[in-house]
Design an enzyme around this catalytic site. Structure first.
Site, PDB file in Angstrom:
ATOM      1  CD  GLU A 109      21.214   5.794   8.072  1.00  0.00           C
ATOM      2  OE1 GLU A 109      20.421   6.727   8.209  1.00  0.00           O
ATOM      3  OE2 GLU A 109      22.183   5.624   8.823  1.00  0.00           O
TER       4      GLU A 109
ATOM      5  CG  ASN B  63      21.966   6.989  14.873  1.00  0.00           C
ATOM      6  OD1 ASN B  63      20.943   6.486  15.320  1.00  0.00           O
ATOM      7  ND2 ASN B  63      23.059   6.289  14.661  1.00  0.00           N
TER       8      ASN B  63
ATOM      9  CG  HIS C 186      24.761   3.046   9.938  1.00  0.00           C
ATOM     10  ND1 HIS C 186      23.802   3.876  10.455  1.00  0.00           N
ATOM     11  CD2 HIS C 186      25.415   2.545  11.006  1.00  0.00           C
ATOM     12  CE1 HIS C 186      23.880   3.885  11.772  1.00  0.00           C
ATOM     13  NE2 HIS C 186      24.856   3.071  12.123  1.00  0.00           N
TER      14      HIS C 186
ATOM     15  CB  SER D 199      27.355   4.556  14.716  1.00  0.00           C
ATOM     16  OG  SER D 199      27.114   3.196  14.806  1.00  0.00           O
TER      17      SER D 199
HETATM   18  N1  LIG Z   1      25.889  -2.089  18.197  1.00  0.00           N
HETATM   19  C1  LIG Z   1      25.086  -1.333  17.450  1.00  0.00           C
HETATM   20  O1  LIG Z   1      23.903  -1.172  17.746  1.00  0.00           O
HETATM   21  C2  LIG Z   1      25.610  -0.713  16.176  1.00  0.00           C
HETATM   22  C3  LIG Z   1      24.692  -0.313  15.186  1.00  0.00           C
HETATM   23  C4  LIG Z   1      25.177   0.213  13.981  1.00  0.00           C
HETATM   24  C5  LIG Z   1      26.536   0.355  13.786  1.00  0.00           C
HETATM   25  N2  LIG Z   1      27.418  -0.013  14.779  1.00  0.00           N
HETATM   26  C6  LIG Z   1      28.861   0.117  14.498  1.00  0.00           C
HETATM   27  O2  LIG Z   1      29.363  -1.174  14.185  1.00  0.00           O
HETATM   28  C7  LIG Z   1      30.734  -1.276  14.595  1.00  0.00           C
HETATM   29  C8  LIG Z   1      30.884  -2.474  15.512  1.00  0.00           C
HETATM   30  O3  LIG Z   1      30.076  -2.321  16.649  1.00  0.00           O
HETATM   31  P1  LIG Z   1      29.663  -3.555  17.567  1.00  0.00           P
HETATM   32  O4  LIG Z   1      28.527  -3.077  18.403  1.00  0.00           O
HETATM   33  O5  LIG Z   1      29.520  -4.768  16.743  1.00  0.00           O
HETATM   34  O6  LIG Z   1      30.979  -3.691  18.489  1.00  0.00           O
HETATM   35  P2  LIG Z   1      31.459  -4.964  19.309  1.00  0.00           P
HETATM   36  O7  LIG Z   1      32.281  -4.448  20.419  1.00  0.00           O
HETATM   37  O8  LIG Z   1      30.314  -5.874  19.630  1.00  0.00           O
HETATM   38  O9  LIG Z   1      32.406  -5.757  18.274  1.00  0.00           O
HETATM   39  C9  LIG Z   1      33.593  -5.226  17.786  1.00  0.00           C
HETATM   40  C10 LIG Z   1      34.516  -6.375  17.418  1.00  0.00           C
HETATM   41  O10 LIG Z   1      35.639  -5.852  16.706  1.00  0.00           O
HETATM   42  C11 LIG Z   1      36.769  -6.616  17.054  1.00  0.00           C
HETATM   43  N3  LIG Z   1      38.004  -5.952  16.691  1.00  0.00           N
HETATM   44  C12 LIG Z   1      38.672  -4.961  17.345  1.00  0.00           C
HETATM   45  N4  LIG Z   1      39.787  -4.640  16.696  1.00  0.00           N
HETATM   46  C13 LIG Z   1      39.853  -5.434  15.590  1.00  0.00           C
HETATM   47  C14 LIG Z   1      40.799  -5.583  14.526  1.00  0.00           C
HETATM   48  N5  LIG Z   1      41.916  -4.844  14.471  1.00  0.00           N
HETATM   49  N6  LIG Z   1      40.553  -6.504  13.570  1.00  0.00           N
HETATM   50  C15 LIG Z   1      39.440  -7.272  13.625  1.00  0.00           C
HETATM   51  N7  LIG Z   1      38.519  -7.179  14.603  1.00  0.00           N
HETATM   52  C16 LIG Z   1      38.718  -6.272  15.580  1.00  0.00           C
HETATM   53  C17 LIG Z   1      36.580  -6.826  18.562  1.00  0.00           C
HETATM   54  O11 LIG Z   1      37.402  -7.871  19.049  1.00  0.00           O
HETATM   55  C18 LIG Z   1      35.077  -7.124  18.637  1.00  0.00           C
HETATM   56  O12 LIG Z   1      34.805  -8.506  18.518  1.00  0.00           O
HETATM   57  C19 LIG Z   1      31.070   0.065  15.232  1.00  0.00           C
HETATM   58  O13 LIG Z   1      31.683   0.879  14.278  1.00  0.00           O
HETATM   59  C20 LIG Z   1      29.706   0.606  15.647  1.00  0.00           C
HETATM   60  O14 LIG Z   1      29.691   2.025  15.715  1.00  0.00           O
HETATM   61  C21 LIG Z   1      26.983  -0.559  15.960  1.00  0.00           C
END
Ligand SMILES: NC(=O)c1ccc[n+]([C@@H]2O[C@H](COP(=O)([O-])OP(=O)(O)OC[C@H]3O[C@@H](n4cnc5c(N)ncnc54)[C@H](O)[C@@H]3O)[C@@H](O)[C@H]2O)c1
Length: 282
Positions: free
Chosen positions: A152, A190, A140, A119
């Site tokens: 995106e 954003n 994204h 993000s």
């Molecule tokens: N949550 C949102 O609303 C949202 C929206 C758009 C983008 N994002 C982006 O998406 C990405 C993930 O966010 P999320 O909300 O799903 O986070 P989350 O915490 O729900 O999930 C992240 C996952 O990654 C895993 N992980 C950590 N290290 C790892 C590795 N080395 N190999 C494999 N897996 C690994 C964790 O165990 C966890 O299950 C981030 O970059 C975030 O900025 C989030």
């Protein structure tokens, strides 16, 4: 390039949503996380989400079973060798993402495209840490992935047109609407959304209107489905503040000054829904 199998790194909120969107659209998925527990949690969420679609008659029993059968899970990055695209959706931490990209370079054939769902981290900067900068791109997705139509597609300085086109085509196959975006802090959504929320805190602090009335005004006057202050409570006030801090640093422009009231609420631990209190009390 035709993408038949997609790797997804991370089985969390976004990872399992991306895996579901792919599987429902007939694409094979390899979903990777660091522990069996994280994988099982991700799979349970994915299955529960398909159940909800089934209840609403959006998919059939057969379609649900077919989608689930397309999702393979593992903690081993070697399982990604058969993919044409890997979407990184692990925890938002730059050092962690760089480490994951190095692991991917070590196992993936050179032609495989790597996308990140970050993000906030610069696509250009992440691309520069890989051995495939022209085959690196931002994808994204929005939360919840199965419901939200936008992706995106962010080109870093190095991203090739072929790479951009390949992931654009995939986004369309998933039933999403892709928009082309150049790498810049906050991308498009954003960049506009978070300063709007920040402005709502200035309006609140100046006593221009009560919180409920600010939200009602933006809902009824702009047709927004939710008011900016209620949305801030959903996103997390700490997340909104962190994003404003990044814009302030990156653009060095006072128009991105975080609202003092937003900082004050965060200092109090009033972070929104997740802490039970933000602008509103839950
Ligand atoms: N949550 C949102 O609303 C949202 C929206 C758009 C983008 N994002 C982006 O998406 C990405 C993930 O966010 P999320 O909300 O799903 O986070 P989350 O915490 O729900 O999930 C992240 C996952 O990654 C895993 N992980 C950590 N290290 C790892 C590795 N080395 N190999 C494999 N897996 C690994 C964790 O165990 C966890 O299950 C981030 O970059 C975030 O900025 C989030």
């Amino acid at each position: 390039m035709s993408i038949q199998t997609v790797g997804v790194i991370g089985a969390g909120t976004m990872g399992n949503g991306i895996a579901q969107a792919c599987a429902v659209s007939g694409i094979d998925v390899v979903m990777i996380d660091i522990s069996e527990a994280a994988i099982q949690k991700g799979l349970a969420t994915l299955s529960g989400s398909l159940d909800r679609l089934l209840k609403k008659d959006k998919i059939t029993v057969e379609a649900k079973a077919a989608a689930l059968s397309r999702v393979r899970v593992s903690t081993d990055y070697n399982e990604l060798k058969s993919t044409q695209l890997v979407i990184e959706a692990a925890t938002e931490n730059e050092a962690l993402k760089v480490k994951i990209l190095q692991q991917l370079d070590a196992v993936l054939p050179p032609e495989v495209i790597v996308a990140t769902n970050t993000s906030s981290i610069s696509i250009t900067k992440l691309a520069a840490t890989t051995q495939r900068p022209d085959r690196f791109v931002g994808m994204h997705f929005f939360n919840p992935v199965p419901m939200m139509a936008l992706v995106e597609i962010i080109s870093g300085l190095q991203t090739s047109e072929a790479t951009h086109n390949a992931v654009r085509e995939l986004a369309e196959k998933l039933g999403k609407t892709p928009v082309a975006v150049k790498n810049a802090p906050g991308f498009v959504v954003n960049r506009i959304l978070i300063p709007m929320i920040n402005e709502a805190f200035f309006v609140l602090a100046e006593g221009v209107a009560k919180p409920e009335d600010i939200d009602a005004a933006m809902k009824l006057g702009c047709n927004h489905p939710i008011g900016p202050l209620a949305l801030a409570d959903m996103i997390g006030l700490d997340v909104c503040l962190a994003v404003m801090d990044v814009y302030m640093k990156e653009f060095n422009d006072s128009k991105y000054r975080p609202a003092p009231l937003l900082k004050e609420y965060v200092a109090a631990g009033w972070l929104g829904r997740k802490s039970g209190r933000g602008v509103y009390t839950y």
